[in-house]
Write a protein that holds these residues in place. Structure first.
Motif, PDB file in Angstrom:
ATOM      1  N   UNK A 114      39.704  43.713  27.524  1.00  0.00           N
ATOM      2  CA  UNK A 114      39.723  44.852  26.595  1.00  0.00           C
ATOM      3  C   UNK A 114      39.356  46.153  27.308  1.00  0.00           C
ATOM      4  N   UNK A 115      38.546  46.061  28.347  1.00  0.00           N
ATOM      5  CA  UNK A 115      38.234  47.263  29.135  1.00  0.00           C
ATOM      6  C   UNK A 115      39.495  47.758  29.839  1.00  0.00           C
ATOM      7  N   UNK A 116      40.261  46.835  30.410  1.00  0.00           N
ATOM      8  CA  UNK A 116      41.516  47.217  31.067  1.00  0.00           C
ATOM      9  C   UNK A 116      42.466  47.838  30.049  1.00  0.00           C
ATOM     10  N   UNK A 151      43.038  36.776  32.893  1.00  0.00           N
ATOM     11  CA  UNK A 151      44.372  36.819  33.483  1.00  0.00           C
ATOM     12  C   UNK A 151      45.068  38.071  32.973  1.00  0.00           C
ATOM     13  N   UNK A 152      45.744  38.784  33.866  1.00  0.00           N
ATOM     14  CA  UNK A 152      46.508  39.959  33.426  1.00  0.00           C
ATOM     15  C   UNK A 152      47.911  39.917  34.027  1.00  0.00           C
ATOM     16  N   UNK A 153      48.835  40.416  33.223  1.00  0.00           N
ATOM     17  CA  UNK A 153      50.220  40.509  33.676  1.00  0.00           C
ATOM     18  C   UNK A 153      50.308  41.440  34.881  1.00  0.00           C
ATOM     19  N   UNK A 154      49.537  42.522  34.838  1.00  0.00           N
ATOM     20  CA  UNK A 154      49.612  43.528  35.899  1.00  0.00           C
ATOM     21  C   UNK A 154      48.215  43.789  36.465  1.00  0.00           C
ATOM     22  N   UNK A 155      47.909  43.213  37.627  1.00  0.00           N
ATOM     23  CA  UNK A 155      46.568  43.390  38.203  1.00  0.00           C
ATOM     24  C   UNK A 155      46.190  44.855  38.418  1.00  0.00           C
ATOM     25  N   UNK A 156      47.164  45.745  38.494  1.00  0.00           N
ATOM     26  CA  UNK A 156      46.834  47.166  38.667  1.00  0.00           C
ATOM     27  C   UNK A 156      46.059  47.708  37.473  1.00  0.00           C
ATOM     28  N   UNK A 157      46.221  47.075  36.308  1.00  0.00           N
ATOM     29  CA  UNK A 157      45.479  47.551  35.134  1.00  0.00           C
ATOM     30  C   UNK A 157      43.982  47.282  35.288  1.00  0.00           C
ATOM     31  N   UNK A 158      43.644  46.195  35.963  1.00  0.00           N
ATOM     32  CA  UNK A 158      42.221  45.932  36.222  1.00  0.00           C
ATOM     33  C   UNK A 158      41.676  46.946  37.219  1.00  0.00           C
ATOM     34  N   UNK A 159      42.466  47.205  38.253  1.00  0.00           N
ATOM     35  CA  UNK A 159      42.023  48.144  39.286  1.00  0.00           C
ATOM     36  C   UNK A 159      41.823  49.548  38.688  1.00  0.00           C
ATOM     37  N   UNK A 160      42.725  49.917  37.770  1.00  0.00           N
ATOM     38  CA  UNK A 160      42.615  51.254  37.162  1.00  0.00           C
ATOM     39  C   UNK A 160      41.308  51.401  36.388  1.00  0.00           C
ATOM     40  N   UNK A 193      34.927  51.246  45.071  1.00  0.00           N
ATOM     41  CA  UNK A 193      34.319  50.731  46.296  1.00  0.00           C
ATOM     42  C   UNK A 193      33.080  51.531  46.656  1.00  0.00           C
ATOM     43  N   UNK A 194      31.969  50.831  46.774  1.00  0.00           N
ATOM     44  CA  UNK A 194      30.730  51.491  47.151  1.00  0.00           C
ATOM     45  C   UNK A 194      30.844  51.999  48.582  1.00  0.00           C
ATOM     46  N   UNK A 195      30.177  53.088  48.834  1.00  0.00           N
ATOM     47  CA  UNK A 195      30.254  53.732  50.141  1.00  0.00           C
ATOM     48  C   UNK A 195      29.834  52.773  51.249  1.00  0.00           C
ATOM     49  N   UNK A 200      36.816  43.847  38.412  1.00  0.00           N
ATOM     50  CA  UNK A 200      35.953  43.509  37.285  1.00  0.00           C
ATOM     51  C   UNK A 200      34.575  44.100  37.456  1.00  0.00           C
ATOM     52  N   UNK A 201      33.660  43.785  36.544  1.00  0.00           N
ATOM     53  CA  UNK A 201      32.372  44.487  36.527  1.00  0.00           C
ATOM     54  C   UNK A 201      31.356  44.021  37.566  1.00  0.00           C
ATOM     55  N   UNK A 202      31.555  42.872  38.201  1.00  0.00           N
ATOM     56  CA  UNK A 202      30.557  42.394  39.156  1.00  0.00           C
ATOM     57  C   UNK A 202      30.846  42.869  40.563  1.00  0.00           C
TER      58      UNK A 202
END
Lengths: 483, 483
Positions: free
Chosen positions: A156-158, A314-323, A328-330, A350-352
């Motif tokens: 739902x976040x995606x 599971x997502x049809x488009x993994x780019x939606x999770x990345x968005x 990335x931490x410094x 994801x959140x972890x």
């Protein structure tokens, strides 16, 4: 000073191995007594008080002593998950190879956020397997999370960021319309919780009614969405259940997907328990439309018999999770051609950030059972649940409260008179004290019912008979004792 | 048909025990080679491709074969967490008794959402211990979660509902002001992620500057909060770090708490890595003010040497968690006086419903080490980090980039000329290929540094020397080979 002098014993490899073997013996003694033991034993109040009262010791004690205390004080007062007739909530016994693989993963203590470690590859592979299992197209993938609540939250976040782009940055106060999410009244409570956590607010969640079989009424769904749209609200997401938690029915997925497409909504399927049923050829009709989902939640720790915790988004488009999640931490910044860089940073999906190697137990169990093996296990579970319902239907004192597509059953005892719901609540409590089986309860259409969910490779048809006999025996006794 | 015919082998208790013992042997062989082995080995491309290419098998394979494949293909290509000089990210080797206890918990597969099972009591006890460890007052408690990201998310969610009551229901669109959250530029990325997930939006997160030691500049914090308040924004939360991820310094907690009190903000301390330092008497001054926190995040899987995954959200007032998360599902509805009802439904305190018995490994490790044992281990880790910094300071080719309060070090190699940052990035990559140690990198004040975080009971002062020698040796070689 060596580490063992500083409070970390068992560092010698052979001591380490012996400690694990000692734990294996504890586990075996539990495994041996479990299938035919009591399904549930409440811990004595004095033990509870003693555990609560003990402060953190100033000096450590030996590992052996600690394991002995676990075996004496904790193991007997566990929930009896895996007992032959443990059908409470949606818990399944873990497959032995999953426990063994998890022991190795725990020892490795890899952080599976990313890097070129093989663990990342194993997770991507498992996600492929899960996506294919439920019928999502090639290219779908996702990530493992703790369980269904997190799997639905991540999906739902995606969806939120896909349908309200930029809210990740600007917040929900920036939303011009009132975003709304749709699910049925039988949707799992974690959908409500996800909507709350994401800042959409419970009032943004429209619970549409169900039909007589507790399936989402898609006509009502379409009317609600249309009315909301006309009223200026902004429908963003339709959540369908593939295996509701109360009765295990599958919502009309294809019809719900039609509404989602018509109104430009994200289509999410909560199949934490039941999505895997899509892999049973005889149920193909029931699952038609799941392949159109933008996201699916599926818990390997439920019907794939994987140890806790293992959920999957599971997502049809993994780019939606990345968005939604990439961040990335410094201090993780790496050169593209570095020795450390791997195929993907799963922590960007994801959140972890720190993530255990939970893919290993999923990979191990799925390999050990195989697709056909799973089909046999699922058919067996379904057959047991249907046998309970069949026998309940034939019994004059019992009523079947709801139909099921999968491996749930909902029945109740009909006493001569009085409050049927109160009677069945007390009866449920008596089944817990009795211990021959463990089932939970639910209320459907105002009727409190005894509910079981069979996801238990130890259960057989004979257990269905014992379940009915137990309910009838305890119900008759309760009737006799009632004023 | 028996379960083993249906694809679940090793059901016989002795087969089950033997499988776990076989896994214990795999774990032991890893344990034996780990301390002095390569800190990191990248998996061969061919292996990665082969793992990715294998589909879910139709028929299962034997558990032994699966464990053998894990040992052959996966174990060698893990991150070397627990190797004597594994100081990458913030990973610690797991205590053996934690692995053993986790094996038992995995076998039990209890769902620790609630009920009167003893597991709930164990979790409440562990949370008491953690709250006392960091100095929170009696009555503080909380819950175990997957790790620091979730621990911080849960705390900020509780804050959101406490400071913006009703937004759980009405959503953030209902907020009249613009709620803002404050943290330093050195705060962990999971704070940003939490603010995003909760719908507040990154723009609501004000990153205040740090001083020369990378501690939050509390004067700047106060000015920012005051200016925001004057501009009509609504400050709701101040996040301080107790052990920043880059350098391990502790923000001025008491001064930050003063600002929080002055402006009616929630005071949250992200001590995922370093909150436990509050239990070191010699650092008491550094942690003054932590006892005033409304919430603290603390990861047992970091400096308490607990296996993954184990994070904790501690709150001064557990009712704040319940106000945000309580949501008993209908099918869990129980009578108050039932046999099943326990002291608390922990699933009402956080986002998970199904929860593994993660308290068992935390309880076991904390008992095995004890408070004094921990103090000795922490002092040893801090001494190792200081030794690296001391030796780097003395070396003409090395520069110490930042001070530390705890067990981090940040150093860099100074080549004769050229781009110092690019040089050190390449040097870091070379350390990974070398394998004698594992450190990560970070950028501080524009300087890319080699960063280590010592949370490793296997590390000694001699490892500090080897670390410096390795950096110098690889740096000199890189200088010679540079054009």
């Amino acid at each position: 000073m060596t580490a063992s002098q500083r409070g970390v014993p068992d560092l010698d490899p052979r001591d380490f191995r012996d400690l694990l073997r000692y734990a294996a013996d504890v586990a075996m003694r539990h495994w041996e007594r479990l299938p035919d033991g009591a399904a549930y034993v409440r811990p004595p109040d004095a033990l509870v008080a003693a555990v609560r009262a003990q402060p953190l010791p100033a000096r450590g004690m030996s590992s052996r002593e600690i394991l002995d205390r676990i075996e004496r004080d904790f193991v007997p007062y566990r929930l009896g998950v895996g007992q032959r007739r443990w059908w409470g909530f949606i818990n399944s016994p873990p497959h032995p190879v999953g426990i063994a693989a998890d022991l190795i993963a725990t020892t490795l203590k890899n952080n599976c956020a990313g890097t070129s470690q093989i663990a990342v590859t194993v997770e991507l592979t498992v996600m492929d397997w899960l996506a294919r299992l439920v019928g999502l197209p090639a290219g779908s993938n996702g990530l493992l999370v703790s369980g269904g609540s997190m799997a639905n939250l991540v999906a739902l976040a995606a969806c939120r960021e896909a349908k309200l782009p930029g809210t990740r940055r600007r917040g929900l106060r920036s939303a011009t319309g009132q975003p709304t999410v749709y699910a049925s009244t039988e949707a799992h409570s974690c959908i409500v919780r996800a909507v709350e956590l994401l800042g959409l607010g419970t009032e943004a969640l429209r619970l549409v009614p169900v039909d007589g079989e507790y399936r989402m009424d898609v006509r009502a769904l379409r009317e609600t969405v249309a009315a909301d749209r006309a009223a200026g609200l902004e429908p963003i997401c339709i959540v369908a259940s593939a295996g509701t938690v109360n009765t295990g029915v599958v919502d009309p997925l294809n019809a719900a997907a039609d509404v989602a497409r018509e109104y430009g909504c994200w289509f999410h399927v909560d199949g934490a328990y039941g999505a895997v049923g899509a892999a049973l050829p005889e149920l193909a009709g029931l699952y038609r439309g799941i392949e159109r989902a933008d996201s699916v939640a599926l818990d390997p720790h439920k019907w794939l018999y994987v140890p806790y915790e293992a959920g999957a988004t599971l997502v049809r488009d993994p780019a939606t999770l990345r968005a939604m999640f990439a961040h990335r931490a410094e201090y993780l910044a790496l050169e593209q051609d570095s020795y450390l860089e791997g195929p993907v940073w799963i922590s960007d999906l994801g959140p972890q950030l720190t993530r255990e190697f939970r893919a290993l137990k999923v990979w191990a169990v799925m390999q050990a059972v195989g697709l056909e093996g799973y089909r046999e296990l699922w058919r067996s579970d379904i057959a047991v649940a249907r046998e309970v319902a069949r026998r309940a239907r034939e019994h004059p004192k019992l009523e079947v409260v709801a139909a099921t597509d999968l491996s749930c059953f909902c029945v109740r005892y009909m006493p001569r008179g009085g409050d049927v719901n109160a009677f069945n609540r007390t009866l449920l409590d008596h089944t817990h004290r009795d211990g021959r089986m463990f089932i939970s309860g639910t209320t459907l259409g105002g009727k409190f019912a005894l509910r079981g969910c069979v996801t238990n490779y130890r259960s057989g048809l004979e257990d269905a008979q014992i379940c009915i006999d137990t309910i009838v025996e305890l119900g008759e006794r309760l009737e006799r004792e009632s004023p």
